[in-house]
Design an enzyme around this catalytic site. Structure first.
Site, short mmCIF file in Angstrom:
data_model
loop_
_atom_site.label_atom_id
_atom_site.label_comp_id
_atom_site.label_asym_id
_atom_site.label_seq_id
_atom_site.Cartn_x
_atom_site.Cartn_y
_atom_site.Cartn_z
CE LYS A 187 -3.98 -8.61 -3.58
NZ LYS A 187 -3.77 -7.25 -3.76
CB THR B 11 -7.56 -6.21 5.41
OG1 THR B 11 -6.42 -5.31 5.26
CG2 THR B 11 -8.43 -5.79 6.50
NE ARG C 86 2.19 -11.44 -1.53
CZ ARG C 86 1.92 -10.51 -2.22
NH1 ARG C 86 3.12 -10.02 -3.20
NH2 ARG C 86 0.93 -9.29 -2.31
CE LYS D 299 -0.24 -2.56 -0.74
NZ LYS D 299 -0.19 -3.60 -1.71
CB ALA E 297 1.85 -9.91 -8.18
CD1 TRP F 239 -9.38 -1.63 8.74
CD2 TRP F 239 -10.95 -0.16 9.18
NE1 TRP F 239 -8.73 -0.46 9.02
CE2 TRP F 239 -9.85 0.55 9.36
CE3 TRP F 239 -12.31 0.42 9.23
CZ2 TRP F 239 -9.94 1.72 10.02
CZ3 TRP F 239 -12.11 1.54 9.74
CH2 TRP F 239 -11.01 2.36 9.94
#
Length: 796
Positions: free
Chosen positions: A260, A262, A284, A295, A514, A649
């Site tokens: 998201k 990216t 964020r 991650k 989230a 990308w």
């Protein structure tokens, strides 16, 4: 030196819009003149302003007001109302003669210069004499047949004030963008993120700020590549229409996410650098937890990322550190207060809480606030009755009902439950508590939802940290710590300005998870960006994890707090995740199953709120054309207004042009935004509504503890707050291994907590943890630093 120091102070004083150097000629040295900022030099005598004037650039610099007054007098004098073709003799020396000569020649006059001081030497063909005495603080303008002495000084002052005020008013207006994009030269194969980031030289923050219409005083630089932006911008541009508001959400992700961030960066690069729309990305700030855990960072990736990526992912401007410090100050205050109340009499507590200083005893403002909440309308400590003293000094916190935990921004599973107070100095005040990840702190949620410094301060004061033995909520203001929290957070409330690989602006601010909190960047970043982009511009903001979590909370919590309404949702999907939701790793049948289950459900969730959806298929190099085409086809069948493949990308903004055009098209038709539930619904019904309409559950099941908490919150009048569900992000249900769009399940609510300062109730679903753990092989195995070059390796 003292003059220069005073000038430097005036330069940095945002309340001063112009400076007139009323100094003797000996003091008007080049050093003094050129210390003064050109934009505050109302006399127009610095080298920069003189240079601009000679070059013909009258838009930026100041024209000396004395020169303006001379021309004004000449033009208002009947005989010389038409100055073109007239000959003027300028008598005297200095910058004023140069400026007048230039301005008069621009008006078609013939300007002659002389050092003569006697009128007897003037030639007959001269129509106008202007005598300049550079050693005097007044101007004597001699006109043939008319001597104008009175009012000239007033005219000069009026010109000076008028020019300064009009220039200030002009600066306060919205400034059209003059964005210069940075060129990309994508390589094949695509290098690592950090290699791409280092290959691009970012613009200085001063340059970027000027390009997007920020004033110098609205920027606080943190090095060369990032800066804080002052909230005063909202006051300056309060009449400016907002731009279009775009939310990037996603399908239920794999553990590594679906890109998201990216997509967000690729979209704003396409909008600004290629389609020439003003656009802002709002992201964020990444937590150290995932950066060093599983991650990795959150700066985007490939040729669609925020640069420099090392600075983005490591510390940034210290906001998370400020949150950690503020959160743990509250925790320390709680345990210290419990210790002191347990070991001291009422009188001893009162004497220490309200000490005598220089023979005077008085309450602090925050203590007076506590007295008011207790119904005690007194300001003199000597007038309190013994019962009032007891009420004032004793919070009487119940150790078993303290809800506030310490935080650290590291995935540390062994801090989930700890015991404190074991040292002999703590005198037996032992209790069980625990740590949360820093971004799960209520203070982080407050940072993301506050719309001003005052709002943040009030929210911090309202935070409930526990319950007294009599059943009353105890707040940060009761502890006396809320003012100190505001001090710790006063800089963190300002969004951080950075840029993409293509030189387009990005705000990085706040970073709540989230699956634990509401998972969105700050209201303030969005509001500032919406003013800066203008009516036809775009602000693209991102919600965490799947649409069932981050997007639902964006609408029901963030939009309620901000008053903002989204124009369109971009729903990010990947072939790899859709295969997972379809039940396996390969073939088109599994892709289709994933689309008809999870993708369709996420589109339907967005439609519950009346917002159009554009599906962005984030393309990986392992995807086939047939798979991508199938996803786009089914997405449109399922109600998306459009669905397009995205190659940002590998190609940057150029690879996201189709998405940018689809988003622009989707915003043309106004949406019909609506909230999922009425805020006045009972807490249980709001939870049930989310469970059934968003997750697909048959019903909810409340544990006895959850029921008791809901009853308590209703008694305390917290029932009208929105709901922030804390559940796994790996499934629409509470079961991480249930992919697709599960049905026929009961959603278990094991606990219900309240973030009163942030302004929401958060139920804990299933076994949801507020402190992640490290995997067997965390990311930090690959991260290293060269001690010679200070180059970071392995961050991605």
């Amino acid at each position: 030196i003292s003059i220069v120091e005073e000038v430097l102070k005036l330069n940095e004083d945002s309340r001063v819009h112009g400076v007139y150097l009323h100094l003797p000629p000996a003091s008007l040295t080049s050093r003094v003149l050129n210390t003064l900022k050109a934009e505050k030099d109302v006399d127009g005598i610095s080298d920069v302003n003189i240079g601009r004037l000679v070059r013909g650039d009258l838009s930026k610099g100041f024209v000396p007001p004395i020169a303006s007054a001379v021309l004004d007098l000449l033009e208002k004098h009947g005989e010389f109302s038409n100055l073109e073709g007239k000959t003027v003799l300028l008598v005297g020396e200095g910058h004023l003669g140069l400026v007048l000569q230039y301005l008069m020649e621009r008006r078609g006059m013939i300007a002659l210069k002389s050092n003569w001081s006697s009128k007897s030497h003037l030639q007959k063909q001269v129509c106008v004499f202007v005598c300049m005495y550079v050693c005097s603080f007044t101007l004597h303008t001699i006109l043939t047949s008319c001597m104008l002495e009175g009012g000239c000084k007033k005219l000069v002052i009026h010109c000076m004030w008028s020019v300064c005020y009009s220039r200030w008013l002009q600066e306060q207006q919205y400034r059209p963008w003059r964005l210069r994009s940075l060129k990309l030269q994508p390589m094949t194969p695509v290098p690592s993120d950090i290699e791409i980031s280092r290959a691009q030289k970012p613009k200085s923050m001063n340059q970027l700020a000027e390009e997007i219409g920020l004033l110098p005083e609205e920027l606080e630089a943190y090095g060369r590549n990032k800066a804080k932006v002052q909230l005063s911008l909202l006051d300056r541009l309060h009449t400016q229409p907002d731009g279009k508001y775009v939310l990037v959400a996603g399908i239920t992700p794999t553990p590594l996410g679906e890109g998201k961030s990216t997509v967000t960066i690729g979209l704003v690069q396409a909008l600004s650098a290629h389609l020439k729309f003003n656009s802002f990305g709002c992201l964020r700030q990444p937590s150290q937890g995932p950066t060093f855990g599983v991650k990795g960072g959150a700066a985007g990736g490939g040729y669609a990322q925020v640069i420099p990526m090392e600075e983005f992912n490591l510390h940034l401007t210290g906001d998370i550190h400020a949150i950690t410090a503020a959160n743990n100050l509250v925790a320390a205050a709680i345990d210290a207060r419990m210790l002191h109340e347990a070991t001291q009499s009422d009188k001893a507590l009162f004497n220490r809480l309200v000490p005598t200083v220089n023979g005077v005893r008085r309450f602090s403002p925050i203590q007076i606030s506590r007295l008011r909440r207790l119904g005690i309308n007194k300001t003199d400590p000597a007038t309190l009755t013994p019962q009032e003293v007891t009420s004032f000094v004793r919070l009487d916190l119940d150790p078993s009902k303290i809800t506030w935990q310490r935080v650290v921004d590291t995935n540390d599973r062994f801090l989930r439950k700890i015991t404190v107070g074991q040292a002999s100095t703590e005198k037996g005040q032992i209790r069980e508590t625990g740590f949360d990840i820093a971004v799960a702190s209520e203070i982080m949620a407050i940072l993301a939802l506050a719309d001003s410094l005052l709002d943040m301060k009030n929210r911090l004061a309202r935070m409930v940290v526990g319950t007294s033995r009599s059943g009353q909520p105890v707040t940060a203001e009761d502890l006396g710590v809320s003012g100190a929290l505001a001090v710790l957070m006063k800089d963190a409330i300002k969004p951080t300005l950075m840029q993409t690989l293509e030189g387009t602006p990005v705000f990085v601010h706040a970073g709540p998870f989230a699956n634990i909190a509401h998972g969105n960047s700050s209201v303030l970043a969005d509001k500032l960006a919406l003013k800066l982009v203008g009516r036809d511009g775009f602000v693209v903001t991102e919600a965490g994890f799947g649409a069932d979590i981050g997007m639902e909370k964006f609408f029901n919590i963030k939009c309620r707090a901000s008053g903002l309404r989204p124009s369109v949702v971009v729903l990010v999907a990947t072939v790899r995740a859709l295969k997972m939701h379809g039940g396996g790793p390969n073939n088109l049948g599994l892709v289709a199953d994933g689309c008809y289950s999870n993708l369709r459900k996420q589109i339907q969730i967005a439609h519950l709120f009346g917002v159009p959806v554009v599906v962005a298929v984030n393309v990986f190099k392992t995807d086939t054309k047939a798979e991508i085409d199938l996803v786009c086809q089914i997405a449109k069948e399922c109600g998306a207004s459009d669905a397009v493949p995205c190659h940002h990308w590998a190609k940057g903004g150029q690879g996201c042009l189709d998405l940018a055009k689809a988003v622009n098209e989707a915003t043309i038709t106004p949406g019909n935004f609506q909230f999922l539930y009425n805020i006045e619904m009972p807490i249980v019904e709001k939870i049930r509504t989310i469970a059934q309409k968003v997750y697909g559950a048959d019903d909810i099941e409340l544990s006895p503890e959850a029921k008791a908490k809901i009853d308590y919150y209703n008694q305390q009048d917290y029932g009208s707050l929105p709901i922030c569900m804390a559940k796994t992000h790996l499934s629409l249900s509470h079961m991480p291994d249930k992919k697709g769009a599960p049905t026929g399940f009961i959603l278990p609510i094991r606990d219900v907590r309240a973030s009163i300062g942030a302004g929401f109730i958060y139920p804990l679903v299933g076994t949801m943890s507020t402190m992640p753990g490290l995997p067997t092989r965390p990311c930090f195995y690959d991260i290293d630093l060269d001690p010679i070059t200070e180059e970071i390796t392995g961050l991605f």
